[in-house]
Design a protein around this motif. Structure first.
Motif, PDB file in Angstrom:
ATOM      1  N   VAL A   1       0.837  -1.201   0.000  1.00 29.03           N
ATOM      2  CA  VAL A   1       0.000   0.000   0.000  1.00 29.03           C
ATOM      3  C   VAL A   1       0.871   1.250   0.000  1.00 29.03           C
ATOM      4  CG1 VAL A   1      -1.662   1.330   1.348  1.00 29.03           C
ATOM      5  CG2 VAL A   1      -1.987  -1.134   1.040  1.00 29.03           C
ATOM      6  N   ASN A   2       1.902   1.276   0.842  1.00 26.55           N
ATOM      7  CA  ASN A   2       2.779   2.445   0.892  1.00 26.55           C
ATOM      8  C   ASN A   2       3.416   2.721  -0.461  1.00 26.55           C
ATOM      9  OD1 ASN A   2       2.253   2.891   3.586  1.00 26.55           O
ATOM     10  ND2 ASN A   2       4.156   1.992   4.322  1.00 26.55           N
ATOM     11  N   HIS A   3       3.841   1.676  -1.139  1.00 25.41           N
ATOM     12  CA  HIS A   3       4.493   1.878  -2.428  1.00 25.41           C
ATOM     13  C   HIS A   3       3.492   2.232  -3.521  1.00 25.41           C
ATOM     14  CE1 HIS A   3       7.944   0.424  -0.276  1.00 25.41           C
ATOM     15  NE2 HIS A   3       8.699   0.687  -1.311  1.00 25.41           N
ATOM     16  N   ALA A   4       2.262   1.769  -3.390  1.00 31.70           N
ATOM     17  CA  ALA A   4       1.219   2.238  -4.310  1.00 31.70           C
ATOM     18  C   ALA A   4       0.990   3.735  -4.126  1.00 31.70           C
ATOM     19  CB  ALA A   4      -0.074   1.463  -4.075  1.00 31.70           C
ATOM     20  N   GLN A   5       1.086   4.208  -2.890  1.00 34.04           N
ATOM     21  CA  GLN A   5       0.935   5.641  -2.621  1.00 34.04           C
ATOM     22  C   GLN A   5       2.091   6.442  -3.200  1.00 34.04           C
ATOM     23  OE1 GLN A   5       0.579   5.593   1.653  1.00 34.04           O
ATOM     24  NE2 GLN A   5      -1.616   5.113   1.620  1.00 34.04           N
ATOM     25  N   TYR A   6       3.256   5.828  -3.344  1.00 31.56           N
ATOM     26  CA  TYR A   6       4.397   6.501  -3.960  1.00 31.56           C
ATOM     27  C   TYR A   6       4.313   6.515  -5.488  1.00 31.56           C
ATOM     28  CZ  TYR A   6       6.724   6.006   0.618  1.00 31.56           C
ATOM     29  OH  TYR A   6       7.048   6.057   1.944  1.00 31.56           O
ATOM     30  N   GLY A   7       3.322   5.866  -6.050  1.00 32.03           N
ATOM     31  CA  GLY A   7       3.178   5.813  -7.499  1.00 32.03           C
ATOM     32  C   GLY A   7       3.654   4.527  -8.126  1.00 32.03           C
ATOM     33  N   CYS A   8       4.035   3.543  -7.313  1.00 31.94           N
ATOM     34  CA  CYS A   8       4.424   2.232  -7.835  1.00 31.94           C
ATOM     35  C   CYS A   8       3.179   1.422  -8.198  1.00 31.94           C
ATOM     36  CB  CYS A   8       5.244   1.463  -6.805  1.00 31.94           C
ATOM     37  SG  CYS A   8       6.823   2.225  -6.374  1.00 31.94           S
ATOM     38  N   LEU A   9       3.410   0.371  -8.963  1.00 28.22           N
ATOM     39  CA  LEU A   9       2.349  -0.588  -9.287  1.00 28.22           C
ATOM     40  C   LEU A   9       2.516  -1.786  -8.366  1.00 28.22           C
ATOM     41  CD1 LEU A   9      -0.002  -1.538 -11.095  1.00 28.22           C
ATOM     42  CD2 LEU A   9       1.721  -2.500 -12.653  1.00 28.22           C
ATOM     43  N   SER A  10       1.584  -1.958  -7.428  1.00 23.77           N
ATOM     44  CA  SER A  10       1.610  -3.083  -6.489  1.00 23.77           C
ATOM     45  C   SER A  10       0.628  -4.140  -6.970  1.00 23.77           C
ATOM     46  CB  SER A  10       1.245  -2.611  -5.079  1.00 23.77           C
ATOM     47  OG  SER A  10       2.226  -1.737  -4.566  1.00 23.77           O
ATOM     48  N   LEU A  11       1.103  -5.380  -7.105  1.00 19.78           N
ATOM     49  CA  LEU A  11       0.291  -6.475  -7.636  1.00 19.78           C
ATOM     50  C   LEU A  11       0.322  -7.659  -6.680  1.00 19.78           C
ATOM     51  CD1 LEU A  11       1.608  -6.512 -11.332  1.00 19.78           C
ATOM     52  CD2 LEU A  11      -0.452  -5.354 -10.481  1.00 19.78           C
ATOM     53  N   VAL A  12      -0.742  -8.452  -6.711  1.00 14.80           N
ATOM     54  CA  VAL A  12      -0.790  -9.729  -6.004  1.00 14.80           C
ATOM     55  C   VAL A  12      -1.253 -10.791  -6.989  1.00 14.80           C
ATOM     56  CG1 VAL A  12      -1.918 -11.075  -4.196  1.00 14.80           C
ATOM     57  CG2 VAL A  12      -1.182  -8.738  -3.720  1.00 14.80           C
ATOM     58  N   CYS A  13      -0.434 -11.832  -7.158  1.00 16.03           N
ATOM     59  CA  CYS A  13      -0.786 -12.941  -8.051  1.00 16.03           C
ATOM     60  C   CYS A  13      -1.233 -14.134  -7.210  1.00 16.03           C
ATOM     61  CB  CYS A  13       0.418 -13.341  -8.900  1.00 16.03           C
ATOM     62  SG  CYS A  13       0.964 -12.057 -10.040  1.00 16.03           S
ATOM     63  N   ARG A  14      -2.227 -14.839  -7.739  1.00 21.42           N
ATOM     64  CA  ARG A  14      -2.740 -16.032  -7.062  1.00 21.42           C
ATOM     65  C   ARG A  14      -2.899 -17.161  -8.070  1.00 21.42           C
ATOM     66  NH1 ARG A  14      -4.930 -14.513  -2.043  1.00 21.42           N
ATOM     67  NH2 ARG A  14      -5.245 -12.250  -1.821  1.00 21.42           N
ATOM     68  N   THR A  15      -2.629 -18.375  -7.597  1.00 27.39           N
ATOM     69  CA  THR A  15      -2.849 -19.563  -8.410  1.00 27.39           C
ATOM     70  C   THR A  15      -3.818 -20.472  -7.660  1.00 27.39           C
ATOM     71  OG1 THR A  15      -1.079 -20.854  -7.412  1.00 27.39           O
ATOM     72  CG2 THR A  15      -0.463 -19.398  -9.222  1.00 27.39           C
ATOM     73  N   PRO A  16      -4.467 -21.399  -8.365  1.00 28.26           N
ATOM     74  CA  PRO A  16      -5.378 -22.313  -7.675  1.00 28.26           C
ATOM     75  C   PRO A  16      -4.699 -23.106  -6.551  1.00 28.26           C
ATOM     76  CG  PRO A  16      -5.707 -22.438 -10.043  1.00 28.26           C
ATOM     77  CD  PRO A  16      -4.488 -21.594  -9.823  1.00 28.26           C
ATOM     78  N   GLY A  17      -3.398 -23.348  -6.685  1.00 30.66           N
ATOM     79  CA  GLY A  17      -2.725 -24.161  -5.673  1.00 30.66           C
ATOM     80  C   GLY A  17      -1.668 -23.430  -4.886  1.00 30.66           C
ATOM     81  N   GLY A  18      -1.617 -22.097  -4.977  1.00 30.59           N
ATOM     82  CA  GLY A  18      -0.564 -21.378  -4.281  1.00 30.59           C
ATOM     83  C   GLY A  18      -0.810 -19.892  -4.250  1.00 30.59           C
ATOM     84  N   GLY A  19       0.079 -19.191  -3.582  1.00 33.29           N
ATOM     85  CA  GLY A  19      -0.041 -17.748  -3.469  1.00 33.29           C
ATOM     86  C   GLY A  19      -0.660 -17.365  -2.141  1.00 33.29           C
ATOM     87  N   PRO A  20      -0.873 -16.091  -1.939  1.00 37.03           N
ATOM     88  CA  PRO A  20      -0.626 -15.001  -2.880  1.00 37.03           C
ATOM     89  C   PRO A  20       0.861 -14.645  -2.977  1.00 37.03           C
ATOM     90  CG  PRO A  20      -1.412 -14.130  -0.790  1.00 37.03           C
ATOM     91  CD  PRO A  20      -1.444 -15.629  -0.658  1.00 37.03           C
ATOM     92  N   PHE A  21       1.224 -14.093  -4.164  1.00 35.18           N
ATOM     93  CA  PHE A  21       2.594 -13.678  -4.421  1.00 35.18           C
ATOM     94  C   PHE A  21       2.595 -12.162  -4.635  1.00 35.18           C
ATOM     95  CE2 PHE A  21       2.276 -17.973  -6.474  1.00 35.18           C
ATOM     96  CZ  PHE A  21       2.975 -18.666  -5.496  1.00 35.18           C
ATOM     97  N   PRO A  22       3.237 -11.385  -3.755  1.00 33.07           N
ATOM     98  CA  PRO A  22       3.239  -9.926  -3.894  1.00 33.07           C
ATOM     99  C   PRO A  22       4.378  -9.430  -4.787  1.00 33.07           C
ATOM    100  CG  PRO A  22       4.223 -10.546  -1.807  1.00 33.07           C
ATOM    101  CD  PRO A  22       3.828 -11.828  -2.483  1.00 33.07           C
ATOM    102  N   PHE A  23       4.086  -8.366  -5.533  1.00 31.57           N
ATOM    103  CA  PHE A  23       5.083  -7.741  -6.410  1.00 31.57           C
ATOM    104  C   PHE A  23       4.901  -6.228  -6.379  1.00 31.57           C
ATOM    105  CE2 PHE A  23       4.144 -11.919  -8.160  1.00 31.57           C
ATOM    106  CZ  PHE A  23       5.400 -12.465  -8.325  1.00 31.57           C
ATOM    107  N   ILE A  24       6.016  -5.504  -6.508  1.00 32.07           N
ATOM    108  CA  ILE A  24       5.989  -4.052  -6.651  1.00 32.07           C
ATOM    109  C   ILE A  24       6.874  -3.693  -7.838  1.00 32.07           C
ATOM    110  CG2 ILE A  24       6.485  -1.828  -5.579  1.00 32.07           C
ATOM    111  CD1 ILE A  24       6.199  -3.185  -2.844  1.00 32.07           C
ATOM    112  N   LEU A  25       6.339  -2.835  -8.726  1.00 37.96           N
ATOM    113  CA  LEU A  25       7.078  -2.402  -9.903  1.00 37.96           C
ATOM    114  C   LEU A  25       6.967  -0.886 -10.034  1.00 37.96           C
ATOM    115  CD1 LEU A  25       5.096  -5.104 -10.905  1.00 37.96           C
ATOM    116  CD2 LEU A  25       7.033  -5.169 -12.495  1.00 37.96           C
TER     117      LEU A  25
END
Length: 294
Positions: free
Chosen positions: A180-204
């Motif tokens: 959330v903090n990095h989204a406020q800085y203008g970054c793109l924050s993502l969370v990926c999920r798979t049927p058998g795993g995750g969540p996987f967080p990413f910031i770009l």
């Protein structure tokens, strides 16, 4: 505080100094606007800093006016189950008339032996100087990936985290706060999920790859738990980025990354550290790249 002459002192930067520090940095870094510096300094003023460490860094004070500055960005990391303090050394500039006193800034800034100091944006010509100061390289280059060309894992989904998100299912509170903090800085924050795993967080964060007249749109990977998680989610992330007009994701690397389409280069991207904890790749959170921008 170190007193160098009757009028010249080396001391911590306070919030009252920010306008003068921004003016100095604007003079020193051609191409960076005063707004660029003030935005980053305001972000430093608002963020959490480990107790007992400077919020902004150090300055050379000549009769109340900043004539030299070294910005420091302190943050806490978990390392092997314990909390480690990292410090990103950033934006060092001294007016020409006071250059003889410039080394004092770096000496004072690097005085804490328990801190791991980072230099994440050294110019190529400074590499031998930095190594002579006792720094070691932990990242030797960049991998320019084309994630949309990776293998797509069936059922994988990608969610974008907004700056006002309060909770994310399956993620611990500190990681939610990070996204959330990095989204406020203008970054793109993502969370990926798979049927058998995750969540996987990413910031770009958006970047420009400059090659002559060409500047293909790209993103820099600021954070993931492990590069293997990015490899697993690369295709879904790539398709999400294509809808935003981005083709490539750049990531810190020490060689080609198995499972990704792209190329590795040592021409840029080298990063250094000095201190007790070797930084890991794919964690540039709370550094100058984020707080000030590329």
């Amino acid at each position: 505080m170190a007193v160098l002459t009757q009028k010249l002192r080396c001391r911590e930067i306070s919030e009252a100094d920010l306008d003068g520090v921004a003016d100095l940095l604007t003079r020193g870094f051609v191409g960076r606007s005063r707004h660029y510096w003030m935005q980053g300094l305001r972000r430093q003023a608002a963020r959490q800093v480990p107790n007992g460490y400077p919020r902004f860094g150090y300055m050379l004070d000549n009769g109340g006016m900043p004539v030299g500055v070294l910005l420091l960005l302190y943050s806490s990391r978990m390392n092997g189950g314990e909390t480690a303090v990292h410090c990103n050394l950033s934006s060092w500039y001294v007016d020409p008339a006071f250059r003889n006193y410039a080394p004092l800034l770096t000496k004072i800034a690097q005085k804490n032996k328990e801190v791991t100091y980072l230099n994440i944006s050294p110019a190529t010509w400074t590499w031998p100087i930095i190594e002579a100061q006792g720094f070691n390289s932990y990242c030797s280059g960049l991998f320019f990936s084309l994630p949309a060309l990776s293998r797509l894992e069936p059922g994988l989904t990608v969610d974008t985290i907004s700056p006002d998100t309060h909770a994310i299912e399956g993620l611990p509170d500190p990681e939610v706060e990070l996204l959330v903090n990095h989204a406020q800085y203008g970054c793109l924050s993502l969370v990926c999920r798979t049927p058998g795993g995750g969540p996987f967080p990413f910031i770009l964060i958006p970047m420009r790859i400059r090659r002559g007249w060409l500047a293909p749109p790209a993103m820099q990977l600021v954070y993931c738990r492990d590069i293997a998680e990015y490899v697993r989610c690369a295709c879904a992330i790539g398709r999400t980025l294509l809808r935003r007009g981005k083709l490539s994701v750049i990531l810190d690397a020490n060689g080609p990354v198995p499972g990704l389409t792209g190329f590795y280069s040592k021409a840029r991207g080298r990063k250094y550290f000095k201190g007790p904890h070797r930084p890991r790749l794919a964690d540039l959170t709370d550094t100058e790249l984020v707080l000030y921008g590329p």
